[in-house]
Each structure stands twice: as C-alpha cells, then as structure tokens.
Design a protein around this motif. Structure first.
Motif, PDB file in Angstrom:
ATOM      1  N   ILE A  94       0.833  -1.205   0.000  1.00 16.62           N
ATOM      2  CA  ILE A  94       0.000   0.000   0.000  1.00 16.62           C
ATOM      3  C   ILE A  94       0.871   1.259   0.000  1.00 16.62           C
ATOM      4  O   ILE A  94       0.586   2.226  -0.692  1.00 16.62           O
ATOM      5  CB  ILE A  94      -0.913   0.003   1.245  1.00 16.62           C
ATOM      6  CG1 ILE A  94      -1.920  -1.138   1.168  1.00 16.62           C
ATOM      7  CG2 ILE A  94      -1.632   1.330   1.381  1.00 16.62           C
ATOM      8  CD1 ILE A  94      -2.636  -1.348   2.499  1.00 16.62           C
ATOM      9  N   ALA A  95       1.921   1.216   0.794  1.00 14.12           N
ATOM     10  CA  ALA A  95       2.803   2.387   0.875  1.00 14.12           C
ATOM     11  C   ALA A  95       3.485   2.630  -0.469  1.00 14.12           C
ATOM     12  O   ALA A  95       3.513   3.763  -0.967  1.00 14.12           O
ATOM     13  CB  ALA A  95       3.844   2.183   1.984  1.00 14.12           C
ATOM     14  N   TYR A  96       4.017   1.578  -1.067  1.00 19.97           N
ATOM     15  CA  TYR A  96       4.632   1.726  -2.392  1.00 19.97           C
ATOM     16  C   TYR A  96       3.604   2.277  -3.385  1.00 19.97           C
ATOM     17  O   TYR A  96       3.909   3.137  -4.207  1.00 19.97           O
ATOM     18  CB  TYR A  96       5.152   0.381  -2.895  1.00 19.97           C
ATOM     19  CG  TYR A  96       6.507  -0.058  -2.358  1.00 19.97           C
ATOM     20  CD1 TYR A  96       7.651   0.709  -2.583  1.00 19.97           C
ATOM     21  CD2 TYR A  96       6.654  -1.255  -1.670  1.00 19.97           C
ATOM     22  CE1 TYR A  96       8.901   0.292  -2.124  1.00 19.97           C
ATOM     23  CE2 TYR A  96       7.903  -1.684  -1.200  1.00 19.97           C
ATOM     24  CZ  TYR A  96       9.021  -0.905  -1.434  1.00 19.97           C
ATOM     25  OH  TYR A  96      10.255  -1.313  -0.978  1.00 19.97           O
ATOM     26  N   THR A  97       2.382   1.777  -3.299  1.00 18.33           N
ATOM     27  CA  THR A  97       1.361   2.205  -4.265  1.00 18.33           C
ATOM     28  C   THR A  97       1.038   3.686  -4.128  1.00 18.33           C
ATOM     29  O   THR A  97       1.055   4.427  -5.115  1.00 18.33           O
ATOM     30  CB  THR A  97       0.068   1.382  -4.079  1.00 18.33           C
ATOM     31  OG1 THR A  97       0.370  -0.003  -4.183  1.00 18.33           O
ATOM     32  CG2 THR A  97      -0.963   1.751  -5.150  1.00 18.33           C
ATOM     33  N   ILE A  98       0.748   4.146  -2.921  1.00 16.68           N
ATOM     34  CA  ILE A  98       0.328   5.548  -2.774  1.00 16.68           C
ATOM     35  C   ILE A  98       1.478   6.497  -3.110  1.00 16.68           C
ATOM     36  O   ILE A  98       1.260   7.567  -3.703  1.00 16.68           O
ATOM     37  CB  ILE A  98      -0.271   5.834  -1.366  1.00 16.68           C
ATOM     38  CG1 ILE A  98      -0.760   7.286  -1.244  1.00 16.68           C
ATOM     39  CG2 ILE A  98       0.686   5.536  -0.245  1.00 16.68           C
ATOM     40  CD1 ILE A  98      -1.935   7.642  -2.093  1.00 16.68           C
ATOM     41  N   VAL A  99       2.703   6.088  -2.789  1.00 19.57           N
ATOM     42  CA  VAL A  99       3.833   6.948  -3.151  1.00 19.57           C
ATOM     43  C   VAL A  99       3.970   6.996  -4.674  1.00 19.57           C
ATOM     44  O   VAL A  99       4.221   8.059  -5.255  1.00 19.57           O
ATOM     45  CB  VAL A  99       5.139   6.488  -2.471  1.00 19.57           C
ATOM     46  CG1 VAL A  99       6.321   7.333  -2.929  1.00 19.57           C
ATOM     47  CG2 VAL A  99       5.005   6.580  -0.952  1.00 19.57           C
ATOM     48  N   GLY A 100       3.745   5.867  -5.325  1.00 15.35           N
ATOM     49  CA  GLY A 100       3.755   5.849  -6.786  1.00 15.35           C
ATOM     50  C   GLY A 100       2.624   6.690  -7.370  1.00 15.35           C
ATOM     51  O   GLY A 100       2.838   7.494  -8.287  1.00 15.35           O
ATOM     52  N   THR A 101       1.430   6.538  -6.822  1.00 20.54           N
ATOM     53  CA  THR A 101       0.279   7.318  -7.291  1.00 20.54           C
ATOM     54  C   THR A 101       0.580   8.814  -7.190  1.00 20.54           C
ATOM     55  O   THR A 101       0.349   9.577  -8.131  1.00 20.54           O
ATOM     56  CB  THR A 101      -0.978   6.998  -6.442  1.00 20.54           C
ATOM     57  OG1 THR A 101      -1.229   5.590  -6.500  1.00 20.54           O
ATOM     58  CG2 THR A 101      -2.201   7.745  -6.955  1.00 20.54           C
ATOM     59  N   ALA A 102       1.102   9.211  -6.048  1.00 20.43           N
ATOM     60  CA  ALA A 102       1.370  10.637  -5.809  1.00 20.43           C
ATOM     61  C   ALA A 102       2.433  11.169  -6.764  1.00 20.43           C
ATOM     62  O   ALA A 102       2.346  12.313  -7.219  1.00 20.43           O
ATOM     63  CB  ALA A 102       1.807  10.855  -4.362  1.00 20.43           C
ATOM     64  N   SER A 103       3.407  10.341  -7.104  1.00 18.81           N
ATOM     65  CA  SER A 103       4.483  10.874  -7.945  1.00 18.81           C
ATOM     66  C   SER A 103       4.103  10.870  -9.424  1.00 18.81           C
ATOM     67  O   SER A 103       4.776  11.495 -10.233  1.00 18.81           O
ATOM     68  CB  SER A 103       5.799  10.148  -7.688  1.00 18.81           C
ATOM     69  OG  SER A 103       5.660   8.776  -7.885  1.00 18.81           O
ATOM     70  N   ASP A 104       3.014  10.198  -9.763  1.00 19.49           N
ATOM     71  CA  ASP A 104       2.583  10.155 -11.164  1.00 19.49           C
ATOM     72  C   ASP A 104       1.507  11.183 -11.503  1.00 19.49           C
ATOM     73  O   ASP A 104       1.082  11.263 -12.651  1.00 19.49           O
ATOM     74  CB  ASP A 104       2.016   8.760 -11.492  1.00 19.49           C
ATOM     75  CG  ASP A 104       3.113   7.705 -11.524  1.00 19.49           C
ATOM     76  OD1 ASP A 104       4.300   8.089 -11.572  1.00 19.49           O
ATOM     77  OD2 ASP A 104       2.776   6.513 -11.503  1.00 19.49           O
ATOM     78  N   LEU A 105       1.057  11.957 -10.532  1.00 19.02           N
ATOM     79  CA  LEU A 105      -0.051  12.883 -10.789  1.00 19.02           C
ATOM     80  C   LEU A 105       0.382  13.997 -11.729  1.00 19.02           C
ATOM     81  O   LEU A 105       1.529  14.430 -11.698  1.00 19.02           O
ATOM     82  CB  LEU A 105      -0.542  13.493  -9.471  1.00 19.02           C
ATOM     83  CG  LEU A 105      -1.170  12.519  -8.478  1.00 19.02           C
ATOM     84  CD1 LEU A 105      -1.462  13.235  -7.169  1.00 19.02           C
ATOM     85  CD2 LEU A 105      -2.445  11.904  -9.042  1.00 19.02           C
ATOM     86  N   VAL A 120      -1.107  17.598  -9.597  1.00 18.03           N
ATOM     87  CA  VAL A 120      -0.417  17.956  -8.351  1.00 18.03           C
ATOM     88  C   VAL A 120       1.065  17.707  -8.613  1.00 18.03           C
ATOM     89  O   VAL A 120       1.449  16.613  -9.036  1.00 18.03           O
ATOM     90  CB  VAL A 120      -0.904  17.087  -7.172  1.00 18.03           C
ATOM     91  CG1 VAL A 120      -0.109  17.420  -5.912  1.00 18.03           C
ATOM     92  CG2 VAL A 120      -2.398  17.274  -6.930  1.00 18.03           C
ATOM     93  N   THR A 121       1.905  18.709  -8.365  1.00 15.01           N
ATOM     94  CA  THR A 121       3.327  18.551  -8.680  1.00 15.01           C
ATOM     95  C   THR A 121       4.055  17.747  -7.607  1.00 15.01           C
ATOM     96  O   THR A 121       3.596  17.648  -6.468  1.00 15.01           O
ATOM     97  CB  THR A 121       4.035  19.913  -8.812  1.00 15.01           C
ATOM     98  OG1 THR A 121       4.060  20.519  -7.507  1.00 15.01           O
ATOM     99  CG2 THR A 121       3.314  20.840  -9.775  1.00 15.01           C
ATOM    100  N   ARG A 122       5.193  17.194  -7.984  1.00  8.92           N
ATOM    101  CA  ARG A 122       6.015  16.457  -7.036  1.00  8.92           C
ATOM    102  C   ARG A 122       6.467  17.371  -5.893  1.00  8.92           C
ATOM    103  O   ARG A 122       6.538  16.968  -4.739  1.00  8.92           O
ATOM    104  CB  ARG A 122       7.231  15.873  -7.758  1.00  8.92           C
ATOM    105  CG  ARG A 122       8.119  15.040  -6.871  1.00  8.92           C
ATOM    106  CD  ARG A 122       9.209  14.354  -7.660  1.00  8.92           C
ATOM    107  NE  ARG A 122       8.677  13.288  -8.485  1.00  8.92           N
ATOM    108  CZ  ARG A 122       9.266  12.088  -8.610  1.00  8.92           C
ATOM    109  NH1 ARG A 122      10.394  11.830  -7.992  1.00  8.92           N
ATOM    110  NH2 ARG A 122       8.733  11.165  -9.367  1.00  8.92           N
ATOM    111  N   SER A 123       6.739  18.629  -6.232  1.00  8.53           N
ATOM    112  CA  SER A 123       7.149  19.594  -5.205  1.00  8.53           C
ATOM    113  C   SER A 123       6.025  19.806  -4.189  1.00  8.53           C
ATOM    114  O   SER A 123       6.270  19.915  -2.980  1.00  8.53           O
ATOM    115  CB  SER A 123       7.545  20.900  -5.881  1.00  8.53           C
ATOM    116  OG  SER A 123       7.383  21.976  -4.999  1.00  8.53           O
ATOM    117  N   GLU A 124       4.789  19.834  -4.648  1.00 14.51           N
ATOM    118  CA  GLU A 124       3.657  19.979  -3.712  1.00 14.51           C
ATOM    119  C   GLU A 124       3.514  18.745  -2.831  1.00 14.51           C
ATOM    120  O   GLU A 124       3.242  18.850  -1.625  1.00 14.51           O
ATOM    121  CB  GLU A 124       2.355  20.231  -4.490  1.00 14.51           C
ATOM    122  CG  GLU A 124       2.292  21.638  -5.086  1.00 14.51           C
ATOM    123  CD  GLU A 124       1.069  21.853  -5.986  1.00 14.51           C
ATOM    124  OE1 GLU A 124       0.548  22.983  -5.989  1.00 14.51           O
ATOM    125  OE2 GLU A 124       0.641  20.913  -6.692  1.00 14.51           O
TER     126      GLU A 124
END
Lengths: 300, 300
Positions: free
Chosen positions: A192-203, A206-210
C-alpha cells in the motif's frame, strides 16, 4: 547443543545487525560472513560486521554450527547451493526471510537431509546495505521460527536460545500461518505504501514539489517504508503470492465499503471505524512494539 | 494591519498549539479562547493555552483582530454562527481545517460581508484534545492560505505574517487545488491507514494479539495515523468528497495493476516501482519535512 560459531551469508541490514548484535550480546560466539558483492564484503570488513569476512560462502560456513541466510527470499536457493558441499555435519541452516513457506521449499530442495530451521526476526528499518545494521535491532522484537514437520527439537531450542541472546522474543509457528500473519502486518502495508507513493508521484495536476511540501499531512509516513529495499520486497510479493493476494482482497473490499460510505455521506460508518482503530494502536504501545510519544517522537 | 488580539475557537490539538505558540513566539499578542465543551475549557485554562478562557464564543471574539476556528470542518458553520453578532468590524476570520472549499462556502453563508481568509497549517499529531498541543507544532511546516476571489490583500498579508511568527512557511493557493493536493498528501493516506487497521482487526484467521505482536513489520506505522481524531476525519472525508473520490480512484487503479503484477509473477514491474518511490523520500528529507534517521528515529 549450543551455538559457538555462526556464518552469516549476506551482509546487509539484517546480516550486519546480527553480526554486531553477536559482538555486543554474545561475544563468545565466533562469526564469519560472506556476501556475493565484493564491495559489500569490503565495507563489512571495514565496519567489523563479523570477525572474518570470507571470499567464498564455502569458506564462511566451514566450521559453523549455525548458518544464517540474510539474502532476499528469491536468492535463498542459489545462496544455499553455493555452500551446500562445505556445510559441516550437524550444522543448522536458518534465515531471516519475510516469507517462510517458500524458504522451506527452496532450502529443502538444495539442502536435502540437512537441518533447516527457518526464522523471521520481525525487525528492520527502511535502510539497507552493509552500512545500515546496528546491534540493538532485535531488542524486544519477535523472532518467529517455523520449523518444518519433524524438525529436530534440539536444533529449534538452540536457535531459540541464540536469538534470545540477541534480545529477541521467540514464537514458534507453522510456515503457512506465518505467511498469512505477515501478509497483513508487513507485506500489505508495504504494498500500500509503495502504491500511494507511486500514485502521488505520477499525478499531473499535483506537482512532485507539492507532494513533498505538504507530506506532513500523513503521506510522509508512507514514504519511509516505500524507501525499503526494492529487491527484497519484489521477492517477498513473488514468494508469498497467495497470502498477499488473499489479504489484498480483504483490504480492497474494506476500502470499497468506505468509498461507498464517503460517496453516500454515511458519516456514521466512517466514525465507527475511525473510533475502533484507536484500540489497536493502544495495544501496540502497551506491548512495547512502538513508542507512545506523539508523531513517533519526531523532533518538533 | 498587524494582529494584536487573537480569539481561538476550539481548544484541541490545533487551537491549543496556536495559543502556546503565540505565548512563545509572539507574546505581545493577546489571546482569548473558547471551546463548546466545558471540560475542555477547564483543562485549557489549567494548561494556560490562552490568556483568557471565555464562557462563550461571543465573549472570546469581542475584541479580536483575528478569530481562528479550530473545530472539525463539519462544525465550522455552527461555530461561526455562535459569534457572528459579536464579531468586531474589520476582524479577520480564519480556520485550520483540512478541506478548504467547504469552509469557504460554509463561512460565506453565515458571515456574509465579513473578511474570511481560510488557512490550513499542514501539521499535527495523532493526538487530540486540550492536553495534546505544544508550541513548536508549526515550526518549518507549511501553512496554506486559500483567500477567496477578491479577498482583502492587507488581511492576507497580516494573516501570513501571523503564521510566520509561529514558525510556519506560507503558501497561497486556490481552495480547489488545495483540496486536491491534500487529498493525496493527507486524506487518502489517512483513509488507507484506517482501512488496513480495520481489516487487520476484523480477521478471523489472524488474532488481534498476532497483529499487535508482529506490527513492527510495517503495520505499526499505519496505526499511528489511524489513531487520529475520528470526528475530525469523518468530517474531512464528507467535506472533501469529490477530490478524495478522485484520488482514491487513481490509487485503486494503481493497486490493481500491482495486484495483477503479483499474480502474474511480473517482478520487473514491482522492482521498477519500488525503486522509483525512494526518490520521493529523499526529497522529503532534503526539504526538511521529515527526519533522515532510520525508522523515524525510533529508539532501538
């Protein structure tokens, strides 16, 4: 039977911590080690993770009472093959892998007739490699032994006593149950942790900096375990497939039910769950498995 | 315009921390506070969270330049109605809620024509109530201001300067974007954490005692945020519904893709993601949004 000489195969976070814990808590035990990576061997020698870093797995196990495989679960069979011919009679072979049924099967195939007692110290950090280990890693953590049917009780007792000297608490469990329990307390949380971090970085919106700036809202907690060793975790999911898929199914069902509650504005269902989950946290703190300090005791 | 007198409505973790942070970093500012719960008022007075704990919201706001609503987002409208008639001319009304579009709408409805500048300090712990606050909660954390279209720039500047005095860094954002960003950095992580803790506690084939004992494998991290205030979080999900459902959809898609990779034994897909996610952790540590120490610096 008592352990006098330990060979550690794989000198990363776990292997290194075992070597350092022996030096601190059981200095009468001789330690040798080997790692397939020459650079790791060099760093391990420089840090003194074991008394002697050997140039081959065979040399490392030559006089060992206990050989501990500290490699990703997908590498167990290969690592054990490399020393099979040099393994002393009566030596115990164990490991620290996060899945146990696959380890039992793999080691039985390459070490037929030998004493194999798999083990899993439930301890670690998100760091890996020969620089990451430290001697107190196992203190007050549980080490689960999964002896196969008909295993030599003397060997189980000796291995238990060894881990207790390093500060661990012992539980004996069958491998299948271990794999189910760890799927929920370790493998699914990592997935789950790997997934949400991946989801967040692919948006895109919403920027990676945000994501980084506002991570203190909860996300940053997930990034810690999502920084864990990729090879180790790939192997865990591939080797504990059925228990992981079973637990993932249950998690997804529960998440879908909450999604529906949010969509329909059912605050009662949300509040009921959110109140209930606090009890588990209290239990973990009472059992000494986490710190009571708010925010993991982070500096503020 | 500079803030001389602050009224804090709601004296839990956030409200209490603001009061304590003012006392430490901006002692020239006068503070009054109110909480709808008499027991909380009593504890707040005992801890000195504000200089004066009032018996009504109207009394608390009577001479305020700035009123900060520190109540669950579902309680904003009711809490603001309670002091609307006593609000001094020119006072800024702000808040600390985790969803911002709903707060703008709710406060505009009950405080027509007043200066409302919503804010969200991205900071907190899993604890709640008047005992939980501490003065350094906002240090080096971001505080996002979401002024509505046409907001008074003088008021925005004054509110920014106020939060900077408490140690926070300021970002200005529109409310809709805030709600999307926080859905991924805060709301979905909380939802996932609540879910997995619920899943684990409902299992029949794994006991609660086992879940607790082996929680150091990763699960215990999730129990921290799943111990957060149930009412606050219920309200967040109900008031940021569309962004939460949108981000939840993306998370579920990504999780399904990983599930399929596990089922088909596609180690490459797993390894690629597990390697990529480390970069975000590094970014968070470099930006000072988390500690570099392994395992959150937990004692070992």
């Amino acid at each position: 039977m008592s352990i006098q000489s330990v060979a550690i195969i794989g000198l990363g976070l776990l292997g290194g911590s075992i070597g350092l814990a022996i030096a601190e808590h059981a200095p009468d035990i001789a330690t040798k080690g080997y790692d397939a990576d020459a650079d790791v061997r060099k760093k391990a020698a420089a840090r003194g993770l074991v008394q002697e870093v050997c140039d081959s797995a065979e040399a490392a196990v030559a006089n060992a009472d206990l050989v501990i495989l500290c490699v990703p679960v997908g590498a167990m069979a290969g690592a054990a093959s490399a020393f099979a011919d040099a393994l002393p009679d009566g030596a115990i072979v164990s490991d620290v892998g996060s899945s146990k049924q696959s380890v039992i099967d793999d080691l039985a195939a390459v070490l037929p007739g030998r004493t194999v007692i798999p083990a899993h110290p439930v301890a670690g950090t998100e760091q890996s490699g020969p620089e990451a280990g430290f001697p107190s890693l196992f203190e007050n953590r549980w080490c689960i032994l999964t002896p196969p049917a008909g295993a030599d009780q003397t060997a189980v007792d000796a291995l238990s006593a060894f881990w207790e000297r390093l500060g661990a608490r012992i539980e004996i469990m069958d491998a299948e149950h271990h794999d189910l329990v760890l799927a929920v307390t370790s493998h699914i949380p990592h997935l789950i942790a790997y997934t949400i971090v991946g989801t967040a970085s692919d948006l895109e919106d919403v920027t990676r900096s945000e994501v980084i700036k506002y991570s203190a809202g909860g996300f940053r907690d997930f990034t810690r375990i999502a920084a864990s060793d990729p090879t180790m975790w790939r192997d865990v999911f591939l080797h504990n497939k059925s228990a992981v898929l079973e637990m993932l199914g249950r998690f997804t069902e529960d998440l879908t039910a909450l999604q529906r509650a949010i969509r329909s504005g059912d605050g009662e269902t949300l509040h009921e769950l959110f109140s209930r989950t606090r009890a588990i946290r209290r239990g973990i703190i009472e059992e000494g498995q986490d710190d009571a300090a708010p925010d993991f005791g982070r500096e503020h």
